[in-house]
Write a protein that holds these residues in place. Structure first.
Motif, PDB file in Angstrom:
ATOM      1  N   ASN A 104      26.046  16.430 -13.581  1.00 29.00           N
ATOM      2  CA  ASN A 104      25.666  15.221 -12.869  1.00 29.00           C
ATOM      3  C   ASN A 104      24.528  15.547 -11.918  1.00 29.00           C
ATOM      4  N   LEU A 105      23.445  14.778 -12.000  1.00 32.04           N
ATOM      5  CA  LEU A 105      22.350  14.915 -11.040  1.00 32.04           C
ATOM      6  C   LEU A 105      22.532  13.799 -10.026  1.00 32.04           C
ATOM      7  N   PRO A 106      23.189  14.092  -8.917  1.00 33.21           N
ATOM      8  CA  PRO A 106      23.642  13.023  -8.019  1.00 33.21           C
ATOM      9  C   PRO A 106      22.561  12.402  -7.149  1.00 33.21           C
ATOM     10  N   SER A 107      21.406  13.055  -7.042  1.00 35.28           N
ATOM     11  CA  SER A 107      20.400  12.596  -6.086  1.00 35.28           C
ATOM     12  C   SER A 107      19.205  11.985  -6.801  1.00 35.28           C
ATOM     13  N   VAL A 108      18.539  11.076  -6.094  1.00 36.63           N
ATOM     14  CA  VAL A 108      17.443  10.310  -6.682  1.00 36.63           C
ATOM     15  C   VAL A 108      16.241  10.317  -5.740  1.00 36.63           C
ATOM     16  N   LEU A 109      15.063  10.530  -6.313  1.00 36.93           N
ATOM     17  CA  LEU A 109      13.802  10.374  -5.600  1.00 36.93           C
ATOM     18  C   LEU A 109      12.976   9.386  -6.403  1.00 36.93           C
ATOM     19  N   SER A 110      12.719   8.208  -5.847  1.00 34.96           N
ATOM     20  CA  SER A 110      12.001   7.154  -6.564  1.00 34.96           C
ATOM     21  C   SER A 110      10.499   7.313  -6.364  1.00 34.96           C
ATOM     22  N   LEU A 111       9.782   7.464  -7.485  1.00 40.22           N
ATOM     23  CA  LEU A 111       8.337   7.663  -7.437  1.00 40.22           C
ATOM     24  C   LEU A 111       7.665   6.930  -8.588  1.00 40.22           C
ATOM     25  N   GLN A 112       6.696   6.112  -8.297  1.00 43.47           N
ATOM     26  CA  GLN A 112       5.867   5.492  -9.327  1.00 43.47           C
ATOM     27  C   GLN A 112       6.697   4.892 -10.459  1.00 43.47           C
ATOM     28  N   GLY A 113       7.700   4.092 -10.083  1.00 40.03           N
ATOM     29  CA  GLY A 113       8.475   3.375 -11.081  1.00 40.03           C
ATOM     30  C   GLY A 113       9.543   4.180 -11.780  1.00 40.03           C
ATOM     31  N   ASP A 131      13.041   6.750 -11.222  1.00 41.21           N
ATOM     32  CA  ASP A 131      14.040   7.402 -10.374  1.00 41.21           C
ATOM     33  C   ASP A 131      14.208   8.831 -10.869  1.00 41.21           C
ATOM     34  N   LEU A 132      13.532   9.764 -10.213  1.00 39.70           N
ATOM     35  CA  LEU A 132      13.662  11.165 -10.581  1.00 39.70           C
ATOM     36  C   LEU A 132      15.037  11.651 -10.148  1.00 39.70           C
ATOM     37  N   ARG A 133      15.805  12.181 -11.069  1.00 41.90           N
ATOM     38  CA  ARG A 133      17.154  12.650 -10.766  1.00 41.90           C
ATOM     39  C   ARG A 133      17.139  14.158 -10.589  1.00 41.90           C
ATOM     40  N   TYR A 136      21.541  31.951  -3.792  1.00 38.00           N
ATOM     41  CA  TYR A 136      20.287  31.216  -3.863  1.00 38.00           C
ATOM     42  C   TYR A 136      20.538  29.711  -3.757  1.00 38.00           C
ATOM     43  N   ARG A 137      19.565  29.004  -3.251  1.00 39.37           N
ATOM     44  CA  ARG A 137      19.607  27.540  -3.242  1.00 39.37           C
ATOM     45  C   ARG A 137      18.971  27.074  -4.547  1.00 39.37           C
ATOM     46  N   VAL A 138      19.751  26.472  -5.424  1.00 45.48           N
ATOM     47  CA  VAL A 138      19.294  26.140  -6.771  1.00 45.48           C
ATOM     48  C   VAL A 138      19.020  24.643  -6.890  1.00 45.48           C
ATOM     49  N   VAL A 139      17.813  24.317  -7.324  1.00 45.03           N
ATOM     50  CA  VAL A 139      17.419  22.928  -7.543  1.00 45.03           C
ATOM     51  C   VAL A 139      17.077  22.756  -9.025  1.00 45.03           C
ATOM     52  N   THR A 140      17.743  21.810  -9.681  1.00 43.06           N
ATOM     53  CA  THR A 140      17.390  21.431 -11.045  1.00 43.06           C
ATOM     54  C   THR A 140      17.013  19.961 -11.037  1.00 43.06           C
ATOM     55  N   TRP A 141      16.172  19.573 -11.960  1.00 40.18           N
ATOM     56  CA  TRP A 141      15.748  18.168 -12.008  1.00 40.18           C
ATOM     57  C   TRP A 141      15.342  17.798 -13.416  1.00 40.18           C
ATOM     58  N   ASP A 142      15.287  16.503 -13.678  1.00 39.15           N
ATOM     59  CA  ASP A 142      14.776  15.987 -14.936  1.00 39.15           C
ATOM     60  C   ASP A 142      13.406  15.390 -14.678  1.00 39.15           C
ATOM     61  N   HIS A 201      12.469  12.148 -18.995  1.00 39.72           N
ATOM     62  CA  HIS A 201      13.366  13.089 -19.647  1.00 39.72           C
ATOM     63  C   HIS A 201      14.790  12.938 -19.089  1.00 39.72           C
ATOM     64  N   GLY A 202      15.765  13.281 -19.916  1.00 37.36           N
ATOM     65  CA  GLY A 202      17.146  13.336 -19.443  1.00 37.36           C
ATOM     66  C   GLY A 202      17.583  12.076 -18.728  1.00 37.36           C
ATOM     67  N   LEU A 203      17.983  12.246 -17.466  1.00 40.52           N
ATOM     68  CA  LEU A 203      18.464  11.122 -16.665  1.00 40.52           C
ATOM     69  C   LEU A 203      17.355  10.421 -15.889  1.00 40.52           C
ATOM     70  N   SER A 204      16.141  10.960 -15.934  1.00 36.47           N
ATOM     71  CA  SER A 204      15.017  10.337 -15.208  1.00 36.47           C
ATOM     72  C   SER A 204      14.305   9.339 -16.126  1.00 36.47           C
ATOM     73  N   ARG A 205      15.068   8.341 -16.548  1.00 36.21           N
ATOM     74  CA  ARG A 205      14.561   7.308 -17.435  1.00 36.21           C
ATOM     75  C   ARG A 205      14.968   5.948 -16.901  1.00 36.21           C
ATOM     76  N   PRO A 206      14.106   4.913 -17.077  1.00 36.06           N
ATOM     77  CA  PRO A 206      12.816   4.933 -17.774  1.00 36.06           C
ATOM     78  C   PRO A 206      11.746   5.675 -16.983  1.00 36.06           C
ATOM     79  N   ALA A 207      10.671   6.037 -17.678  1.00 37.73           N
ATOM     80  CA  ALA A 207       9.656   6.890 -17.079  1.00 37.73           C
ATOM     81  C   ALA A 207       8.812   6.193 -16.024  1.00 37.73           C
ATOM     82  N   GLY A 208       8.690   4.874 -16.116  1.00 30.37           N
ATOM     83  CA  GLY A 208       7.799   4.183 -15.186  1.00 30.37           C
ATOM     84  C   GLY A 208       6.365   4.496 -15.563  1.00 30.37           C
TER      85      GLY A 208
END
Length: 274
Positions: free
Chosen positions: A3-12, A14-16, A52-58, A62-69
């Motif tokens: 689960n990618l619980p966090s969202v950053l909304s950019l240019q249409g 939602d980057l997860r 380590y502090r590990v950050v993964t993203w889509d 891709h993946g859960l960061s859809r639609p692409a905008g």
């Protein structure tokens, strides 16, 4: 799928993303074209458990960061990753990228040389060497060639070309099937945009290059050894692994990354134990 619980909304879009938090050295993992954060399942917990502090993203589309905008381009991907790093206020993270993610990491370090403390590239070509006429021709022909493959066959063919182990191929088929053929061809075109020859350029941060022994994608098998020689580093070749070496043999890749990270900066917990 994590689960990618966090969202950053950019240019249409939602980057997860997922951020393990903590005060350890940040590692930001960027996946390959058509893949998603799942490709780093074998690395995420391994390095989190080591402080380590590990950050993964889509990435966008891709993946859960859809639609692409906004349309996926090299410039948009650079802006997205930079925005994510700024959003999380990461202190000079180590950028870890596979394939497209490795091209993206190179571009970020080249444009913002003080942003990252190190760069780890898995199965990606070198962004800045001069290209031969043959390489230019192959790059120009790649997108039209992909467009000719029937959409129903593309995920299977790409998975078979990318991985050696059946588990890695199965996950690649899953990820590739989430993108339409049109979307995948656009991502491929964006990947080519990262290739901007600058023969005198050298990576300004510590560099780790990892390649699967059986990686036959593009010119990686010849470009990465040449890159290593130019930079004065030793590439790590993972025996029996393909393009997505971190999924074909996660333990060997983890050990290579961990050994490299010891030379860069140990996580705080490890320093205390020492």
């Amino acid at each position: 799928m994590v689960n990618l619980p966090s969202v950053l909304s950019l240019q249409g879009c939602d980057l997860r993303y997922a951020d393990s938090g903590g005060d350890g050295v940040p590692l930001v993992f960027s996946h390959g074209a058509g893949a998603d954060h799942v490709m780093f399942d074998g690395q995420r917990e391994y390095f989190r458990a080591r402080g380590y502090r590990v950050v993964t993203w889509d990435m966008r589309g891709h993946g859960l960061s859809r639609p692409a905008g906004a349309r996926f381009t090299a410039e948009r991907a650079i802006a997205d990753l930079r925005a994510l790093i700024d959003h999380l206020a990461l202190d000079r993270p180590v950028l870890v990228g596979q394939s497209l993610g490795g091209n993206l990491g190179q571009a970020i370090v080249r444009r913002h040389p003080d942003l990252a403390r190190a760069l780890i590239v898995i199965g990606a070509t070198w962004n800045t060497p001069p290209l031969s006429w043959k390489e230019r021709l192959l790059l120009k022909a790649a997108a039209p060639s992909l467009s000719m493959i029937p959409a129903k066959d593309l995920p299977r063919l790409m998975a078979e070309a990318s991985a050696v182990s059946e588990a890695a191929r199965a996950d690649a088929r899953r990820a590739f099937s989430r993108l339409s053929k049109k979307e995948f061809v656009q991502v491929w075109r964006a990947t080519v945009e990262f290739l901007t020859p600058d023969p005198g350029y050298r990576t300004p941060v510590p560099l780790c290059l990892i390649r699967g022994e059986q990686d036959r994608t593009g010119n990686i098998a010849t470009a990465m050894p040449a890159w290593a020689k130019a930079e004065g580093v030793e590439e790590v070749v993972i025996p029996g692994a393909g393009h997505i070496a971190n999924q074909d043999d996660p333990q060997a890749v983890n050990e290579a990354i961990e050994e490299f990270l010891r030379t860069v900066s140990a996580p705080k917990r490890a320093r205390r134990c020492a």
